[in-house]
Design a protein around this motif. Sequence first.
Motif, PDB file in Angstrom:
ATOM      1  N   ARG A 142      21.768  23.854-111.965  1.00  0.00           N
ATOM      2  CA  ARG A 142      22.576  23.655-113.010  1.00  0.00           C
ATOM      3  C   ARG A 142      21.965  23.181-114.120  1.00  0.00           C
ATOM      4  N   VAL A 143      20.805  22.167-114.131  1.00  0.00           N
ATOM      5  CA  VAL A 143      20.104  21.594-115.186  1.00  0.00           C
ATOM      6  C   VAL A 143      19.441  22.915-116.049  1.00  0.00           C
ATOM      7  N   PHE A 144      18.961  23.664-115.255  1.00  0.00           N
ATOM      8  CA  PHE A 144      18.297  25.129-115.806  1.00  0.00           C
ATOM      9  C   PHE A 144      19.502  25.989-116.711  1.00  0.00           C
ATOM     10  N   SER A 145      20.608  26.185-115.970  1.00  0.00           N
ATOM     11  CA  SER A 145      21.538  26.605-116.948  1.00  0.00           C
ATOM     12  C   SER A 145      22.067  25.989-118.011  1.00  0.00           C
ATOM     13  N   PHE A 146      22.214  24.644-118.039  1.00  0.00           N
ATOM     14  CA  PHE A 146      22.689  23.811-118.813  1.00  0.00           C
ATOM     15  C   PHE A 146      21.882  23.885-119.905  1.00  0.00           C
ATOM     16  N   THR A 147      20.494  23.872-119.601  1.00  0.00           N
ATOM     17  CA  THR A 147      19.501  23.751-120.800  1.00  0.00           C
ATOM     18  C   THR A 147      19.339  25.042-121.532  1.00  0.00           C
ATOM     19  N   MET A 221       9.317  40.921-122.714  1.00  0.00           N
ATOM     20  CA  MET A 221       9.520  39.529-123.309  1.00  0.00           C
ATOM     21  C   MET A 221      11.033  39.645-124.057  1.00  0.00           C
ATOM     22  N   PRO A 222      11.129  40.681-124.930  1.00  0.00           N
ATOM     23  CA  PRO A 222      12.595  40.586-125.562  1.00  0.00           C
ATOM     24  C   PRO A 222      13.849  40.697-124.661  1.00  0.00           C
ATOM     25  N   ALA A 223      13.609  41.499-123.900  1.00  0.00           N
ATOM     26  CA  ALA A 223      14.732  41.763-122.677  1.00  0.00           C
ATOM     27  C   ALA A 223      15.107  40.434-121.964  1.00  0.00           C
ATOM     28  N   PHE A 224      13.809  39.718-121.738  1.00  0.00           N
ATOM     29  CA  PHE A 224      13.908  38.445-120.898  1.00  0.00           C
ATOM     30  C   PHE A 224      14.479  37.318-121.634  1.00  0.00           C
ATOM     31  N   THR A 225      14.320  37.329-122.939  1.00  0.00           N
ATOM     32  CA  THR A 225      14.623  36.367-123.928  1.00  0.00           C
ATOM     33  C   THR A 225      16.135  36.496-123.982  1.00  0.00           C
ATOM     34  N   LEU A 226      16.657  37.708-124.153  1.00  0.00           N
ATOM     35  CA  LEU A 226      18.080  38.129-124.246  1.00  0.00           C
ATOM     36  C   LEU A 226      18.812  37.854-123.103  1.00  0.00           C
ATOM     37  N   ALA A 227      18.216  38.033-122.077  1.00  0.00           N
ATOM     38  CA  ALA A 227      18.734  37.727-120.364  1.00  0.00           C
ATOM     39  C   ALA A 227      19.199  36.285-120.231  1.00  0.00           C
ATOM     40  N   LEU A 228      18.090  35.419-120.653  1.00  0.00           N
ATOM     41  CA  LEU A 228      17.995  34.182-120.462  1.00  0.00           C
ATOM     42  C   LEU A 228      19.187  33.353-121.302  1.00  0.00           C
ATOM     43  N   ALA A 229      19.197  33.981-122.523  1.00  0.00           N
ATOM     44  CA  ALA A 229      20.306  33.222-123.481  1.00  0.00           C
ATOM     45  C   ALA A 229      21.796  33.684-122.921  1.00  0.00           C
ATOM     46  N   VAL A 230      22.222  34.737-122.383  1.00  0.00           N
ATOM     47  CA  VAL A 230      23.362  35.070-121.957  1.00  0.00           C
ATOM     48  C   VAL A 230      23.713  34.560-120.245  1.00  0.00           C
ATOM     49  N   MET A 231      22.520  34.575-119.734  1.00  0.00           N
ATOM     50  CA  MET A 231      22.442  34.271-118.210  1.00  0.00           C
ATOM     51  C   MET A 231      23.270  32.898-117.799  1.00  0.00           C
ATOM     52  N   ALA A 232      23.083  31.781-118.517  1.00  0.00           N
ATOM     53  CA  ALA A 232      23.743  30.660-118.195  1.00  0.00           C
ATOM     54  C   ALA A 232      25.060  30.527-118.244  1.00  0.00           C
ATOM     55  N   GLY A 233      25.627  31.337-118.929  1.00  0.00           N
ATOM     56  CA  GLY A 233      27.269  31.625-118.998  1.00  0.00           C
ATOM     57  C   GLY A 233      27.596  31.998-117.590  1.00  0.00           C
ATOM     58  N   ILE A 234      27.064  33.176-117.238  1.00  0.00           N
ATOM     59  CA  ILE A 234      27.045  33.839-116.130  1.00  0.00           C
ATOM     60  C   ILE A 234      26.883  32.869-114.812  1.00  0.00           C
ATOM     61  N   ILE A 235      25.848  32.417-114.715  1.00  0.00           N
ATOM     62  CA  ILE A 235      25.442  31.331-113.599  1.00  0.00           C
ATOM     63  C   ILE A 235      27.085  30.340-113.426  1.00  0.00           C
ATOM     64  N   ARG A 236      27.202  29.629-114.639  1.00  0.00           N
ATOM     65  CA  ARG A 236      28.138  28.576-114.547  1.00  0.00           C
ATOM     66  C   ARG A 236      29.499  29.086-113.965  1.00  0.00           C
TER      67      ARG A 236
END
Length: 351
Positions: A142-147, A221-236
């Motif tokens: 949760r901390v990871f996704s909120f961050t 690295m570009p794909a991982f950056t893009l994934a991390l930016a969008v992933m938080a919403g999916i996790i929540r």
Amino acid sequence: MKLWVYIVRRLAILIPTLIGLTLLVFILIHLQGNNLILSEYLNPRLTGQARELEIQRLTQEFHLNQPVYIQYFYWLGQVLTGNFGYTNTPIFSGPVSTAIELFLPNTVVLSLFAALLIWLIGIPLGVFSAVNRDSPADQGIRVFSFTLYSMPIYLIAIALILLLGVYAGVLPFSGEVNPQLVSGLSWYSNGISYPTHVLLIDAIIHGDFQVAWNAFLHLIMPAFTLALAVMAGIIRILRASMLETLEQDYIKLARAKGVPERIVNNLHARKSAMLPVVTSFGYTVAGLLGGVVVVETVFDFPGIGYWTTQALLNNDVGGVMASTLIFGIILVVTTLVLDIIYALLDPRIRY
């Protein structure tokens, strides 16, 4: 309402949506008058009478002496025939349709790779977080996704560049390939590979696996950056949906009948919990489209987002109009497809 009626109805709604989108793009560009359009095509070296004659020719060609609403219909007619005008940026000058053909494939591959990472990492994390509710691991996720959710995408990109590119030195973080590897190759010219314009695929087609591996490393690295930016919403979203599903009576019944917990979570609960995730995938696509413009610019990755940034920085009317229209069409069509998929997954859903 039958499903085919629902699909026809959604397609009918799509037409005025697309017309509204083209109208909005046209108005945004023409708010500054005709001078911006003339400057795109006028040769700056012309002076005197030659300049005046060229302005008259361009005015007649683009119907700039007509009322704005008439100009819109002329422009729409050209767009429907695939003529988006011309673009003039430092990375490409020529027909907009050619620019789209050259840069769009890289963006599609980058977005698909990012979407794959989102599903491979985000879905298991969301399920694990819900199943292990309030555990230390859940709190950490949760901390990871909120961050991630609170960070602008360019900060995520800079953090990964410093961590993986500068200090660890395990991944390249600029461009799509090491220039020394593609120097002199017959199928690579002026930063564009042939025939698909995706370097990774073209290198495999031509049997140059060293270039393919290097292109793959530049893509991570570009794909991982893009994934991390969008992933938080999916996790929540998935965590909240899973928690609600795990309290349903049929889940309690499955547990009471002795069904293993792994099957209850992964087979029964996750399938139902995925519906909100599928519904919100339209927002995921919107996040990917918005994110690629920033990510491709930060990493100098030659996709349509990088070309759009160059068009914006150089007041390139053709490039800005075409890229805005394409991003809008992709988002509208994706939303339509998701609505249909949602209706197929859950027949109770109608709009």
